[in-house]
Design an enzyme around this catalytic site. Structure first.
Site, PDB file in Angstrom:
ATOM      1  N   GLU A  64    -129.915 -78.730  14.644  1.00  0.00           N
ATOM      2  CA  GLU A  64    -130.474 -78.868  15.984  1.00  0.00           C
ATOM      3  C   GLU A  64    -129.562 -79.692  16.892  1.00  0.00           C
ATOM      4  O   GLU A  64    -129.441 -79.421  18.093  1.00  0.00           O
ATOM      5  CB  GLU A  64    -131.859 -79.507  15.908  1.00  0.00           C
ATOM      6  CG  GLU A  64    -132.916 -78.661  15.216  1.00  0.00           C
ATOM      7  CD  GLU A  64    -132.850 -78.749  13.695  1.00  0.00           C
ATOM      8  OE1 GLU A  64    -133.627 -78.055  13.025  1.00  0.00           O
ATOM      9  OE2 GLU A  64    -132.006 -79.514  13.164  1.00  0.00           O
ATOM     10  N   ARG A 272    -123.722 -78.323   2.665  1.00  0.00           N
ATOM     11  CA  ARG A 272    -124.449 -78.641   3.889  1.00  0.00           C
ATOM     12  C   ARG A 272    -124.694 -80.141   4.030  1.00  0.00           C
ATOM     13  O   ARG A 272    -124.586 -80.690   5.123  1.00  0.00           O
ATOM     14  CB  ARG A 272    -125.785 -77.891   3.867  1.00  0.00           C
ATOM     15  CG  ARG A 272    -126.751 -78.223   5.006  1.00  0.00           C
ATOM     16  CD  ARG A 272    -126.339 -77.560   6.274  1.00  0.00           C
ATOM     17  NE  ARG A 272    -127.356 -77.643   7.299  1.00  0.00           N
ATOM     18  CZ  ARG A 272    -127.229 -77.142   8.520  1.00  0.00           C
ATOM     19  NH1 ARG A 272    -126.115 -76.517   8.847  1.00  0.00           N
ATOM     20  NH2 ARG A 272    -128.179 -77.248   9.419  1.00  0.00           N
ATOM     21  N   ILE A 341    -123.694 -68.086  14.247  1.00  0.00           N
ATOM     22  CA  ILE A 341    -123.105 -67.909  15.578  1.00  0.00           C
ATOM     23  C   ILE A 341    -121.770 -68.641  15.671  1.00  0.00           C
ATOM     24  O   ILE A 341    -120.825 -68.150  16.301  1.00  0.00           O
ATOM     25  CB  ILE A 341    -124.078 -68.392  16.668  1.00  0.00           C
ATOM     26  CG1 ILE A 341    -125.340 -67.526  16.653  1.00  0.00           C
ATOM     27  CG2 ILE A 341    -123.419 -68.354  18.045  1.00  0.00           C
ATOM     28  CD1 ILE A 341    -126.434 -68.023  17.580  1.00  0.00           C
ATOM     29  N   GLU A 342    -121.662 -69.815  15.045  1.00  0.00           N
ATOM     30  CA  GLU A 342    -120.412 -70.582  15.127  1.00  0.00           C
ATOM     31  C   GLU A 342    -119.230 -69.803  14.563  1.00  0.00           C
ATOM     32  O   GLU A 342    -118.185 -69.711  15.222  1.00  0.00           O
ATOM     33  CB  GLU A 342    -120.572 -71.938  14.447  1.00  0.00           C
ATOM     34  CG  GLU A 342    -121.480 -72.885  15.220  1.00  0.00           C
ATOM     35  CD  GLU A 342    -121.425 -74.305  14.689  1.00  0.00           C
ATOM     36  OE1 GLU A 342    -120.336 -74.736  14.241  1.00  0.00           O
ATOM     37  OE2 GLU A 342    -122.460 -74.982  14.712  1.00  0.00           O
TER      38      GLU A 342
END
Length: 436
Positions: A64, A272, A341-342
């Protein structure tokens, strides 16, 4: 009924407080930052008060916070007279914000949703306006803001079918809170409809709009892209493939598949969560792979190992720029996928597993555009890796499709600003937002 639900919810928070403290202490064994700043978790802050009007954004964690980056940069540029307060719930989210924005924003933890902690937070910072990003519906917080007459909006909002089923079970608690938001700016029409369906019949509720996904307004830091290109040279002529934002259990599946189906080249493996770096290092050693930590590599020496372990924060764009293709973590097991998307924006072909509920619409569009390909399991993913590493023309077509997909879907930033800015005190001429 609704009031009773909120009272029960508040009682549960009070009774659960010792358990919450125990959770923070246990998490702190692997990530010491969880044992710090406990006062902020309960609305007690040491930062000095300021006279400037405060604009408050809440981004729960890393994903986020990264999604909020275009919005934060635009607000800093357009409203220099405001203090920008950015809250998170996790230390990694906070560290990401510090790397992205430095001292230009004030950082704090959002307190747990107890009425006393929420009141102390609002008394301390006195926000002029608040923005909750994605799916942050905290009933006591929302009611407290409404009772103070403080506009609070849900922006870049999303709600999967799975999350909707969970919220429906506590609809008596969620519906009245959702109704007291000022606006809901959703990523898609489906997200907007799912959120609207939680409202009680006949309730006017917030103003709904569809703005698209802020993540499409992402622009990679040119310095990080240049860093990744330097790293790529250190790999020599070998192909480089990336496993980005891998989650618990996924690394073992992929490494076991790699033992069955060896792939030449350099694997860049980026977990992550930082508390798992050592766990993944142990997996690499146990499987007899030669590997090197990014934290122990200067970025220039030749990389001759099988694996580069990406044990650093804030360098994802560099890892992407280094790679010929990427396998997106969180998609192999049931985590719902992470942000693809990155890599599309950087021009890197994307491979994903079967779990995509967090990015269902983006995945659908990326697959249709030819920017991504999907497999059912680890062996299937490695088969695609093998195929694409041998097909530079196919990779180039996927990369171009990804860039075009991102370009077509830009614009959420300007629409988000149109929702937020009418509630802000004027502090000078606002310059136009850029989403390049």
């Amino acid at each position: 009924m609704n009031r009773a639900a909120r009272c029960l919810y508040t009682l549960i928070w009070w009774l659960a407080t010792p358990l919450v403290l125990g959770y923070l202490w246990r998490r702190g064994r692997r990530q010491p930052e969880y044992r710090r700043d406990w006062g902020e978790r309960f609305g007690r802050y040491e930062a000095p008060a300021q006279s400037r009007p405060t604009l408050w954004l809440h981004a729960v964690s890393v994903g986020e916070t990264r999604a909020a980056a275009p919005l934060v940069e635009a607000l800093l540029q357009r409203h220099p007279g405001h203090r920008l307060l950015l809250t998170q719930m996790t230390p990694t989210g906070r560290a990401t914000a510090r790397q992205l924005f430095g001292e230009r924003v004030e950082l704090a933890y959002l307190p747990y949703d107890r009425p006393d902690a929420v009141a102390r937070f609002l008394d301390r910072f006195r926000p002029e306006l608040g923005v909750l990003l994605e799916t942050e519906l905290w009933p006591n917080l929302i009611h407290a803001c409404a009772e103070r007459g403080m506009p609070l909006h849900l922006v870049n909002a999303r709600l999967s079918e799975r999350s909707l089923a969970g919220y429906r079970r506590v609809r008596g608690l969620i519906a009245p809170a959702l109704a007291r938001l000022g606006a809901v700016a959703a990523q898609s029409a489906d997200d907007a409809e799912r959120l609207r369906s939680l409202l009680d019949p006949g309730t006017s509720g917030p103003v709904f709009s569809v703005i698209g996904n802020l993540k499409y307004d992402f622009a990679a830091d040119p310095a990080l892209v240049a860093r990744g290109q330097t790293w790529r040279a250190a790999a020599g002529t070998r192909p480089v493939w990336l496993i980005a934002s891998s989650r618990e259990g996924e690394e073992a599946l992929l490494l076991d598949a790699l033992a069955r189906r060896p792939i030449g080249g350099l694997l860049v493996l980026v977990p992550r969560h930082p508390q798992r770096f050592d766990v993944v290092a142990a997996l690499l050693t146990a499987r007899g792979l030669s590997w090197r930590r990014r934290s122990e590599w200067n970025g220039a020496d030749p990389l001759e190992q099988d694996v580069l372990l990406g044990d650093s924060l804030g360098e994802l764009a560099a890892y992407l720029a280094m790679a010929d293709l990427t396998v997106m973590g969180g998609s192999l097991l049931d985590f719902g996928c992470h942000n693809l998307i990155e890599p599309c924006a950087v021009g890197v072909p994307v491979l994903i597993g079967p779990s995509t509920f967090n990015f269902a619409e983006v995945v659908r569009d990326a697959l249709a555009a030819g920017a991504a390909r999907q497999a059912d399991d680890a062996d299937g993913l490695l088969a695609l890796v093998d195929q694409l590493l041998a097909d530079p023309t196919g990779r180039a077509a996927m990369a171009q499709a990804g860039r075009e997909l991102v370009q077509r879907n830009r614009g959420a930033l300007a629409r988000a600003l149109a929702v937020i800015e009418p509630g802000l005190r004027h502090d000078g001429p606002a310059r136009p937002a850029h989403s390049s």
